[in-house]
Design a protein around this motif. Sequence first.
Motif, PDB file in Angstrom:
ATOM      1  N   LEU A 187       0.758  -1.170   0.071  1.00 29.92           N
ATOM      2  CA  LEU A 187      -0.001   0.034  -0.109  1.00 29.92           C
ATOM      3  C   LEU A 187       0.963   1.079  -0.013  1.00 29.92           C
ATOM      4  N   MET A 188       2.155   1.255   0.632  1.00 30.78           N
ATOM      5  CA  MET A 188       2.747   2.444   0.845  1.00 30.78           C
ATOM      6  C   MET A 188       3.923   2.665  -0.036  1.00 30.78           C
ATOM      7  N   THR A 189       4.129   1.689  -1.131  1.00 29.51           N
ATOM      8  CA  THR A 189       4.949   1.789  -1.832  1.00 29.51           C
ATOM      9  C   THR A 189       4.312   1.832  -3.395  1.00 29.51           C
ATOM     10  N   GLY A 190       3.026   1.371  -3.460  1.00 27.51           N
ATOM     11  CA  GLY A 190       2.513   1.223  -4.767  1.00 27.51           C
ATOM     12  C   GLY A 190       2.879  -0.115  -5.614  1.00 27.51           C
ATOM     13  N   HIS A 191       3.798  -0.977  -5.083  1.00 28.63           N
ATOM     14  CA  HIS A 191       4.216  -1.987  -5.653  1.00 28.63           C
ATOM     15  C   HIS A 191       3.505  -3.331  -5.124  1.00 28.63           C
ATOM     16  N   GLY A 192       2.323  -3.598  -5.561  1.00 30.78           N
ATOM     17  CA  GLY A 192       1.506  -4.751  -5.319  1.00 30.78           C
ATOM     18  C   GLY A 192       0.315  -5.003  -6.429  1.00 30.78           C
ATOM     19  N   GLY A 193      -0.564  -5.562  -5.931  1.00 25.92           N
ATOM     20  CA  GLY A 193      -1.583  -6.054  -6.862  1.00 25.92           C
ATOM     21  C   GLY A 193      -2.600  -4.989  -7.237  1.00 25.92           C
ATOM     22  N   PHE A 194      -2.120  -3.626  -7.479  1.00 28.32           N
ATOM     23  CA  PHE A 194      -3.118  -2.669  -7.789  1.00 28.32           C
ATOM     24  C   PHE A 194      -3.151  -2.755  -9.627  1.00 28.32           C
ATOM     25  N   LEU A 195      -4.197  -2.535  -9.942  1.00 26.08           N
ATOM     26  CA  LEU A 195      -4.288  -2.636 -11.418  1.00 26.08           C
ATOM     27  C   LEU A 195      -3.199  -1.892 -12.212  1.00 26.08           C
ATOM     28  N   SER A 196      -3.052  -0.394 -11.657  1.00 28.39           N
ATOM     29  CA  SER A 196      -2.278   0.718 -12.308  1.00 28.39           C
ATOM     30  C   SER A 196      -0.837  -0.087 -12.263  1.00 28.39           C
ATOM     31  N   ASN A 197      -0.239  -0.760 -11.178  1.00 28.05           N
ATOM     32  CA  ASN A 197       0.826  -1.185 -11.158  1.00 28.05           C
ATOM     33  C   ASN A 197       0.782  -2.712 -12.250  1.00 28.05           C
ATOM     34  N   LEU A 198      -0.164  -3.578 -12.060  1.00 31.43           N
ATOM     35  CA  LEU A 198      -0.179  -4.520 -12.933  1.00 31.43           C
ATOM     36  C   LEU A 198       0.027  -4.334 -14.550  1.00 31.43           C
ATOM     37  N   TYR A 199      -0.843  -3.035 -14.672  1.00 30.57           N
ATOM     38  CA  TYR A 199      -0.821  -2.578 -16.290  1.00 30.57           C
ATOM     39  C   TYR A 199       0.631  -2.283 -16.710  1.00 30.57           C
ATOM     40  N   ARG A 200       1.280  -1.833 -15.814  1.00 27.93           N
ATOM     41  CA  ARG A 200       2.799  -1.126 -16.027  1.00 27.93           C
ATOM     42  C   ARG A 200       3.420  -2.331 -16.432  1.00 27.93           C
ATOM     43  N   PHE A 201       3.322  -3.507 -16.048  1.00 27.37           N
ATOM     44  CA  PHE A 201       4.130  -4.770 -16.263  1.00 27.37           C
ATOM     45  C   PHE A 201       3.144  -5.714 -17.268  1.00 27.37           C
ATOM     46  N   LYS A 202       2.238  -5.108 -18.018  1.00 28.90           N
ATOM     47  CA  LYS A 202       1.422  -5.743 -19.004  1.00 28.90           C
ATOM     48  C   LYS A 202       0.756  -6.966 -18.557  1.00 28.90           C
ATOM     49  N   LEU A 203       0.309  -6.917 -17.227  1.00 30.62           N
ATOM     50  CA  LEU A 203      -0.268  -8.090 -16.593  1.00 30.62           C
ATOM     51  C   LEU A 203      -1.819  -7.852 -16.752  1.00 30.62           C
ATOM     52  N   ARG A 204      -2.263  -6.691 -16.987  1.00 34.17           N
ATOM     53  CA  ARG A 204      -3.734  -6.246 -17.086  1.00 34.17           C
ATOM     54  C   ARG A 204      -4.034  -5.448 -18.494  1.00 34.17           C
ATOM     55  N   ASP A 205      -5.034  -5.236 -18.906  1.00 35.61           N
ATOM     56  CA  ASP A 205      -5.323  -4.686 -20.258  1.00 35.61           C
ATOM     57  C   ASP A 205      -5.539  -3.115 -19.710  1.00 35.61           C
ATOM     58  N   SER A 206      -6.003  -2.832 -18.663  1.00 34.79           N
ATOM     59  CA  SER A 206      -6.214  -1.596 -18.228  1.00 34.79           C
ATOM     60  C   SER A 206      -5.830  -1.347 -16.712  1.00 34.79           C
ATOM     61  N   PRO A 207      -5.603  -0.046 -16.501  1.00 37.13           N
ATOM     62  CA  PRO A 207      -5.191   0.394 -15.260  1.00 37.13           C
ATOM     63  C   PRO A 207      -6.583   0.745 -14.482  1.00 37.13           C
ATOM     64  N   ALA A 208      -7.640   0.821 -15.042  1.00 36.75           N
ATOM     65  CA  ALA A 208      -8.801   1.622 -14.639  1.00 36.75           C
ATOM     66  C   ALA A 208      -9.464   0.747 -13.534  1.00 36.75           C
ATOM     67  N   CYS A 209      -9.997   1.702 -12.356  1.00 33.12           N
ATOM     68  CA  CYS A 209     -10.300   0.752 -11.326  1.00 33.12           C
ATOM     69  C   CYS A 209     -12.031   0.363 -11.680  1.00 33.12           C
TER      70      CYS A 209
END
Length: 257
Positions: A187-209
């Motif tokens: 939570l405090m680093t942003g390096h987790g299972g958040f869609l925005s973070n997963l999208y950066r690594f092409k693990l999701r199609d969209s960062p949208a909530c």
Amino acid sequence: MEGKVEAALSIWKDGVEVGSKRYRLEPYCTVYQAELLALARATRVIMGSEASEFRVFCDSRAALDSITNNDCYHPLAVEARENIIVLQRIGKIIKILWIKAHVGVKGNERADKLAKEAALKLKTKADYSACPVSYIKTHIRGTSIKEWHRRYDDRETASVTKAFFPRVETAYPIVRKLKFDQTLTQLMTGHGGFLSNLYRFKLRDSPACPCDSIYDETPLHIIAECAIFSRERQELETEIKIQICTEEIKNIMENKK
């Protein structure tokens, strides 16, 4: 007193003060060092006296314990112990006693007054200048934190963490008390299972909530804006009496101190 460290002796005989000594220490010295210096200098005074029996009163248990503990190798404690041994060998009787501070004992009150006067009036070279380890540690930590903040502030990374801790100086005492687990770290680093973070690594199609496609799912959005967690947010606001928004996160963290 006024950023200065001083020590003093008040020498008494038959209920009358017959002498006094004042000593100046460098400003970085500690009160503990001042108390030890006074005890060590007291044993020196006794060594130069023709009297045969002496009592030394001190209101510092820490200093007294250091003198009586043979495993304490502080130079002033060692000096005091060695002087006491010499005095005992030549037949002098010396008793070092603890007294409670600020209870009206004349000699102790007089010594305190002398020390305060020394802090205000003595302009001579310091009688004691050994730098304590505690000062060195504090100086190193302060310098390290200052450099840490410079690097932290200059870089464009860690934007999520900076929302919680904009300054290293204020973050340090808070982080020390927090119990970090996997969730809090993410939570405090942003390096987790958040869609925005997963999208950066092409693990999701969209960062949208999932709450609204116009918002990226980031830690700050989840905490301050996401409608999915509106109930939990409202309950927390009621508990801490602060409206939760991105701008207030740093203040909420500082209040946790």
